[in-house]
Write an enzyme that holds these catalytic residues in place. Structure first.
Site, PDB file in Angstrom:
ATOM      1  N   LYS A 170       0.846  -1.208   0.000  1.00 49.22           N
ATOM      2  CA  LYS A 170       0.000   0.000   0.000  1.00 49.22           C
ATOM      3  C   LYS A 170       0.883   1.262   0.000  1.00 49.22           C
ATOM      4  O   LYS A 170       0.561   2.261  -0.646  1.00 49.22           O
ATOM      5  CB  LYS A 170      -0.923  -0.031   1.218  1.00 49.22           C
ATOM      6  CG  LYS A 170      -1.797   1.196   1.391  1.00 49.22           C
ATOM      7  CD  LYS A 170      -2.857   1.353   0.319  1.00 49.22           C
ATOM      8  CE  LYS A 170      -3.386   2.755   0.265  1.00 49.22           C
ATOM      9  NZ  LYS A 170      -4.758   2.962   0.530  1.00 49.22           N
ATOM     10  N   LYS A 238      -0.552  10.882   5.941  1.00 49.56           N
ATOM     11  CA  LYS A 238      -0.206   9.807   6.888  1.00 49.56           C
ATOM     12  C   LYS A 238       0.422   8.624   6.140  1.00 49.56           C
ATOM     13  O   LYS A 238       1.436   8.067   6.556  1.00 49.56           O
ATOM     14  CB  LYS A 238      -1.501   9.403   7.607  1.00 49.56           C
ATOM     15  CG  LYS A 238      -1.444   8.224   8.519  1.00 49.56           C
ATOM     16  CD  LYS A 238      -2.186   6.994   8.091  1.00 49.56           C
ATOM     17  CE  LYS A 238      -3.465   7.027   7.389  1.00 49.56           C
ATOM     18  NZ  LYS A 238      -4.010   5.778   6.934  1.00 49.56           N
TER      19      LYS A 238
END
Ligand code: NAP
Length: 291
Positions: A170, A238
């Site tokens: 990811k 983030k």
């Protein structure tokens, strides 16, 4: 299957609807309990805590914001770890640090609970349509157990490797998204300043080598200078921090990811952190005199 689902945000809410539609028995919990109501109307049971949502579940899905949030939901006094039975599989579909993922998996393993990391890509549209790309880390046996649940939410389901591998994949995804969005913003700014019909431009370049998910799905935001959710700037920021940490550890140079993280820090400071991540186009539009 009996599924516990914790975290009913932009992603979690529609993912639960797809689970219900596929015939799974879903018990939901969300910190802001009001978000459970619409899903209860659609057939889900409600639970007062992550622990209560996990009791009796074969598969427990978590989809919350960041590493400390997953730690809270899983490890706290009323957490998943207190409710999950031996043999259950916890699938964390949040995007978090691979290191934290491995720590959580070790804690769950002490209770004979298996964990998979299963972060997703495909945006809120993918969550709604059940077409997410799911990147899995963990044991093959746990993947097989969770598969009927995963298939209700995703289309491309890839077992990449051991626990943590899904989160590293990811991070790779988010590095690529960072560069693509910024390039789309630059290209569109050129077209706008040249006075072109931008819908025709998007059609023309989208059908060729410059085609991308970002161009197809987010160019309208960038052209209109309006960035409804989507995927929050602060969440992508983030994710880039996770990628930058991994790059540092592995000795990899990721200058574009670092640059986009800086742009996003500026957007957050200006109050745009809850806009869709396509808002990085502001950083090209404004100095180009496009407002
Ligand atoms: P979101 O809309 O901001 O929702 C966040 C969810 O997490 C809410 O249910 C929130 O509860 C819950 N939460 C946050 N902190 C918590 C805590 N400490 N304890 C308990 N619950 C907590 O986020 P989202 O867009 O659904 O994203 C969820 C995850 O999927 C993130 O890791 C994100 O990076 C990832 N993701 C998102 C997208 C996207 O396009 N949106 C795409 C791929 C991956 P409250 O309702 O009480 O605030």
């Amino acid at each position: 299957m009996k599924v516990g689902f914790i975290g009913l945000g932009t992603m979690g809410g529609p993912m639960v609807l797809n689970l219900l539609q596929a015939g799974h028995e879903v018990t939901v919990h969300n910190r802001t309990r009001a978000k459970e109501e619409a899903l209860a109307t659609a057939g889900a049971k409600r639970a007062e805590s992550p622990k209560a949502a996990s009791l009796g579940a074969e598969v427990i899905v978590t989809c919350v914001s960041d590493s400390p949030d997953v730690e809270t939901v899983v490890l706290s006094q009323n957490g998943v770890i207190q409710g999950a039975a031996a043999g259950a599989v916890v699938v964390d579909m949040s995007t978090i640090s691979p290191k934290v993922t491995r720590r959580l998996a070790a804690a769950l393993a002490e209770k004979q609970v298996q964990m998979l990391d299963g972060p997703v890509s495909g945006g809120s549209e993918g969550a709604q349509k059940g077409t997410l790309s799911i990147m899995l880390g963990g044991e093959a046996e746990a993947v097989a157990k969770a598969m009927p649940v995963l298939e209700a939410m995703g289309k491309t389901i890839t077992h990449v490797g051991p626990i943590g591998s899904g989160q590293v994949t990811k991070a790779i995804n988010q590095v690529i998204v960072a560069g693509t969005y910024l390039s789309v913003a630059e290209g569109l700014a050129l077209g706008m300043k040249a006075g072109l019909d931008m819908s025709q431009v998007v059609k023309a370049v989208g059908g060729g080598a410059a085609g991308s998910w970002g161009l197809t799905n987010r160019s309208e935001n960038m052209i209109k200078n309006d960035y409804p959710l989507g995927f929050r700037v602060r969440l992508h920021h983030k994710d880039l921090k996770i990628a930058l940490e991994a790059a540092e550890e592995l000795g990899v140079t990721v200058p574009i990811a670092a640059y986009v993280a800086q742009i996003e820090a500026g957007l957050m400071a200006r109050g745009f952190g809850d806009e869709d991540v396509s808002a990085i186009a502001r950083s090209i539009r404004e100095p180009s005199g496009l407002g």
